[in-house]
Design an enzyme around this catalytic site. Structure first.
Site, PDB file in Angstrom:
ATOM      1  CG  HIS A  61       0.784   0.393 -13.386  1.00 54.85           C
ATOM      2  ND1 HIS A  61       1.261   0.879 -14.578  1.00 54.85           N
ATOM      3  CD2 HIS A  61       0.273  -0.838 -13.676  1.00 54.85           C
ATOM      4  CE1 HIS A  61       1.051  -0.006 -15.545  1.00 54.85           C
ATOM      5  NE2 HIS A  61       0.431  -1.050 -15.026  1.00 54.85           N
ATOM      6  CG  ASP A  62       0.882   3.186  -5.409  1.00 50.91           C
ATOM      7  OD1 ASP A  62       2.033   3.679  -5.457  1.00 50.91           O
ATOM      8  OD2 ASP A  62       0.152   3.281  -4.401  1.00 50.91           O
ATOM      9  CB  VAL A  66       6.637   0.909  -8.783  1.00 52.67           C
ATOM     10  CG1 VAL A  66       7.895   1.749  -8.888  1.00 52.67           C
ATOM     11  CG2 VAL A  66       6.252   0.346 -10.147  1.00 52.67           C
ATOM     12  N   GLY A  71       6.189  -0.833  -3.574  1.00 52.72           N
ATOM     13  CA  GLY A  71       5.083  -0.955  -2.627  1.00 52.72           C
ATOM     14  C   GLY A  71       3.965   0.050  -2.841  1.00 52.72           C
ATOM     15  CG  ASN A 101       3.412   3.977 -15.251  1.00 47.26           C
ATOM     16  OD1 ASN A 101       2.738   2.950 -15.229  1.00 47.26           O
ATOM     17  ND2 ASN A 101       4.306   4.268 -14.318  1.00 47.26           N
ATOM     18  CG  ASP A 148       5.151   4.113  -2.403  1.00 45.95           C
ATOM     19  OD1 ASP A 148       4.507   4.100  -3.477  1.00 45.95           O
ATOM     20  OD2 ASP A 148       6.394   4.115  -2.362  1.00 45.95           O
ATOM     21  CB  SER A 155       5.580   6.223  -5.578  1.00 48.27           C
ATOM     22  OG  SER A 155       5.313   4.928  -6.073  1.00 48.27           O
ATOM     23  CG  ASP A 206     -14.092  -9.269 -21.709  1.00 52.24           C
ATOM     24  OD1 ASP A 206     -14.404  -9.898 -22.753  1.00 52.24           O
ATOM     25  OD2 ASP A 206     -14.801  -9.270 -20.681  1.00 52.24           O
ATOM     26  CG  HIS A 243      -5.695  -7.434 -18.563  1.00 56.39           C
ATOM     27  ND1 HIS A 243      -4.536  -7.809 -19.190  1.00 56.39           N
ATOM     28  CD2 HIS A 243      -5.346  -6.415 -17.738  1.00 56.39           C
ATOM     29  CE1 HIS A 243      -3.518  -7.067 -18.760  1.00 56.39           C
ATOM     30  NE2 HIS A 243      -3.979  -6.211 -17.868  1.00 56.39           N
ATOM     31  CB  THR A 244     -12.564  -9.351 -16.992  1.00 52.91           C
ATOM     32  OG1 THR A 244     -13.831  -9.705 -17.535  1.00 52.91           O
ATOM     33  CG2 THR A 244     -12.772  -8.675 -15.641  1.00 52.91           C
ATOM     34  NE  ARG A 268      -2.231  -0.595 -17.078  1.00 52.14           N
ATOM     35  CZ  ARG A 268      -1.648   0.104 -18.046  1.00 52.14           C
ATOM     36  NH1 ARG A 268      -2.183   1.248 -18.463  1.00 52.14           N
ATOM     37  NH2 ARG A 268      -0.538  -0.336 -18.610  1.00 52.14           N
TER      38      ARG A 268
HETATM   39  C1  HEM Z   1       0.138 -10.029 -15.838  1.00 53.84           C
HETATM   40  C2  HEM Z   1       0.841  -9.018 -16.237  1.00 53.84           C
HETATM   41  C3  HEM Z   1       0.229  -7.780 -16.800  1.00 53.84           C
HETATM   42  C4  HEM Z   1       0.608  -7.170 -17.949  1.00 53.84           C
HETATM   43  C5  HEM Z   1       1.715  -7.598 -18.886  1.00 53.84           C
HETATM   44  C6  HEM Z   1      -0.274  -6.045 -18.133  1.00 53.84           C
HETATM   45  C7  HEM Z   1      -0.195  -5.155 -19.192  1.00 53.84           C
HETATM   46  C8  HEM Z   1      -1.169  -4.236 -19.516  1.00 53.84           C
HETATM   47  C9  HEM Z   1      -1.177  -3.432 -20.692  1.00 53.84           C
HETATM   48  C10 HEM Z   1      -0.068  -3.439 -21.738  1.00 53.84           C
HETATM   49  C11 HEM Z   1      -2.321  -2.712 -20.697  1.00 53.84           C
HETATM   50  C12 HEM Z   1      -2.790  -1.743 -21.777  1.00 53.84           C
HETATM   51  C13 HEM Z   1      -1.930  -0.517 -21.802  1.00 53.84           C
HETATM   52  C14 HEM Z   1      -2.140   0.313 -23.041  1.00 53.84           C
HETATM   53  O1  HEM Z   1      -2.280  -0.227 -24.133  1.00 53.84           O
HETATM   54  O2  HEM Z   1      -2.129   1.550 -22.882  1.00 53.84           O
HETATM   55  C15 HEM Z   1      -3.038  -3.044 -19.500  1.00 53.84           C
HETATM   56  C16 HEM Z   1      -4.256  -2.518 -19.135  1.00 53.84           C
HETATM   57  C17 HEM Z   1      -4.879  -2.779 -17.943  1.00 53.84           C
HETATM   58  N1  HEM Z   1      -4.355  -3.532 -16.909  1.00 53.84           N
HETATM   59 FE1  HEM Z   1      -2.790  -4.770 -17.014  1.00 53.84          FE
HETATM   60  N2  HEM Z   1      -1.157  -5.991 -17.102  1.00 53.84           N
HETATM   61  C18 HEM Z   1      -0.879  -7.015 -16.247  1.00 53.84           C
HETATM   62  C19 HEM Z   1      -1.507  -7.274 -15.051  1.00 53.84           C
HETATM   63  C20 HEM Z   1      -2.490  -6.469 -14.510  1.00 53.84           C
HETATM   64  C21 HEM Z   1      -2.940  -6.510 -13.134  1.00 53.84           C
HETATM   65  C22 HEM Z   1      -2.351  -7.422 -12.059  1.00 53.84           C
HETATM   66  C23 HEM Z   1      -3.937  -5.591 -13.014  1.00 53.84           C
HETATM   67  C24 HEM Z   1      -4.750  -5.200 -11.820  1.00 53.84           C
HETATM   68  C25 HEM Z   1      -4.695  -5.805 -10.652  1.00 53.84           C
HETATM   69  C26 HEM Z   1      -4.112  -4.991 -14.322  1.00 53.84           C
HETATM   70  C27 HEM Z   1      -5.089  -4.083 -14.650  1.00 53.84           C
HETATM   71  C28 HEM Z   1      -5.251  -3.516 -15.894  1.00 53.84           C
HETATM   72  C29 HEM Z   1      -6.434  -2.776 -16.294  1.00 53.84           C
HETATM   73  C30 HEM Z   1      -7.686  -2.606 -15.471  1.00 53.84           C
HETATM   74  C31 HEM Z   1      -6.187  -2.291 -17.585  1.00 53.84           C
HETATM   75  C32 HEM Z   1      -7.106  -1.393 -18.421  1.00 53.84           C
HETATM   76  C33 HEM Z   1      -6.868   0.062 -18.014  1.00 53.84           C
HETATM   77  C34 HEM Z   1      -7.695   1.103 -18.741  1.00 53.84           C
HETATM   78  O3  HEM Z   1      -8.551   0.782 -19.553  1.00 53.84           O
HETATM   79  O4  HEM Z   1      -7.446   2.291 -18.469  1.00 53.84           O
HETATM   80  N3  HEM Z   1      -3.202  -5.519 -15.185  1.00 53.84           N
HETATM   81  N4  HEM Z   1      -2.304  -3.963 -18.782  1.00 53.84           N
END
Ligand code: HEM
Ligand SMILES: *[C@@H]1O[C@H](CO)[C@@H](O)[C@H](O)[C@H]1NC(C)=O
Ligand SMILES: *[C@@H]1O[C@H](CO)[C@@H](O)[C@H](O)[C@H]1NC(C)=O
Ligand SMILES: *[C@@H]1O[C@H](CO)[C@@H](O)[C@H](O)[C@H]1NC(C)=O
Ligand SMILES: *[C@@H]1O[C@H](CO)[C@@H](O)[C@H](O)[C@H]1NC(C)=O
Length: 320
Positions: free
Chosen positions: A68-69, A72, A74, A96, A76, A78, A240, A195-196, A64
């Site tokens: 998030h890098d 925002v 690019g 964040n 980089d 940040s 998941d 999100h798997t 993640r």
């Molecule tokens: C499609 C739009 C996306 C939205 C709206 C989104 C939103 C979120 C949110 C709200 C969380 C949980 C945050 C929390 O409750 O503290 C999360 C977790 C996560 N997201 Fe996304 N996400 C998106 C796309 C992505 C992408 C593109 C990636 C990676 C390439 C990603 C990787 C992850 C991972 C791995 C977690 C779990 C992190 C952890 O357990 O520490 N997400 N995301």
């Protein structure tokens, strides 16, 4: 020299200048550090291995960070900059704050790599490598990571708030958010497959449990026991529900049975244009993996700093 010959030479010169400039803005292949820090990739790989062995969720958290890098301004580095009295970073942006983690693991990796070869490996490249290695540690397919990013000296709290997609978005807003970074709707679905793995806080998905109807009722009941209608904001549930520490296609099979945790997750399978792709991925892990690897390389290529722009930070948390 005839005028037209001079003109041709002149044109050729400009073509060369333009070509070399655009080439310098490109990333290089995975051998980028072979000369300057030959043990970098191996060192980073074993650090990720032990961090994930200690706590499997760390793999998700590291993946993640790269997202998030990159979204925002690019890829980089940040996202790694700390706030100080006279500098505002991105860590307190809404998507964040109290949510991103893994910064200590990145610090450990950075100091190991600095000990090997000071001032060579950028923090932005470390994020790209750990994202890939994390997926591999959790059972996903590897990919060739592109390298040569340099680190920013700036960060943008505002851009972090505007450019990272919120979990409250509907399908068309998700498509728009990714499209503004150059991704297709298909690539948005593919990347959401991240999100798997990983966890989310109750505050993030509460409204879906208590107010939405496109959710499996026994799934909702179970989750409510761990996420009250008020309070308990930081209690975690897996994104998941089936296999939270395994990089597989269960995220997509869950969506087909209305067991997406976030509102934004279930939007990908709610009767809209992305339903078919979700169904296809739920039946074919191989096609998801192949698309995911490709989309991650593309994400890693978002507006990197290269050549003489930016710097190689000594400490990922602050500008040199
Ligand atoms: C499609 C739009 C996306 C939205 C709206 C989104 C939103 C979120 C949110 C709200 C969380 C949980 C945050 C929390 O409750 O503290 C999360 C977790 C996560 N997201 Fe996304 N996400 C998106 C796309 C992505 C992408 C593109 C990636 C990676 C390439 C990603 C990787 C992850 C991972 C791995 C977690 C779990 C992190 C952890 O357990 O520490 N997400 N995301
Ligand atoms: C191992 O994981 C735990 C959380 O499960 C964490 O508190 C601890 O700092 C980690 N140890 C190392 C060496 O990373
Ligand atoms: C910013 O603040 C730090 C202390 O937090 C100080 O050491 C540094 O000189 C300041 N830099 C500028 C440019 O004001
Ligand atoms: C999706 O959300 C946007 C922004 O909130 C809104 O304007 C639009 O009407 C919504 N679309 C659908 C189909 O609900
Ligand atoms: C559910 O929706 C109602 C009406 O919009 C709102 O007042 C309530 O706060 C929502 N509940 C949750 C848990 O979000």
């Amino acid at each position: 020299m005839a005028f037209d010959t001079a003109l041709k030479i002149c044109c050729l010169f400009f073509v060369c200048v333009i070509t070399s400039r655009s080439a310098s803005a490109q990333l290089s292949n995975q051998n980028y550090y072979e000369k300057g820090c030959p043990k970098a990739l191996q060192t980073i790989g074993s650090a990720v291995k032990s961090a994930v062995a200690n706590e499997s969720r760390m793999g998700a958290s590291l993946l993640r960070l790269h997202f998030h890098d990159c979204f925002v301004n690019g890829c980089d580095g940040s996202i790694l900059l700390d706030d100080t009295a006279n500098f505002t970073g991105e860590k307190t942006a809404f998507p964040n704050l109290n949510s991103l983690r893994g910064f200590d693991v990145v610090d450990t990796i950075k100091s190991e790599v600095e000990n090997l070869c000071p001032g060579v490996v950028s923090c932005a490249d470390i994020l790209a490598i750990v994202a890939r290695d994390s997926v591999v540690e959790l059972g996903g397919q590897s990919w060739q990571v592109q390298l040569g990013r340099r680190d920013s000296t700036t960060a943008s709290l505002n851009t972090a708030n505007t450019d990272l997609p919120a979990p409250t978005l509907n399908l068309s807003a998700l498509v728009t958010s990714f499209s503004s970074k150059g991704f297709t709707a298909e690539e948005m679905v593919t990347l959401s497959g991240s999100h798997t793995i990983g966890q989310s806080r109750c505050v993030t998905f509460r409204a879906r449990l208590y107010n939405e109807s496109n959710i499996d009722s026994s799934f909702a009941t179970t989750l409510k026991a761990n996420c009250p209608s008020s309070g308990g904001d930081n209690i975690l549930s897996p994104l998941d529900v089936t296999s939270p520490t395994s990089f597989d296609n269960a995220y997509f099979t869950n969506l087909v049975s209305q067991k997406g945790l976030l509102h934004s997750d279930q939007q990908l399978f709610s009767g809209g244009s992305t339903n078919a792709q979700v169904t296809a991925y739920s039946k074919n892990f191989g096609s998801f993996q192949k698309d995911f690897a490709k989309a991650m390389v593309k994400m890693g290529g978002l507006s990197p700093l290269t050549g003489s722009t930016g710097q190689i930070r000594t400490n990922c948390r602050r500008v040199n």
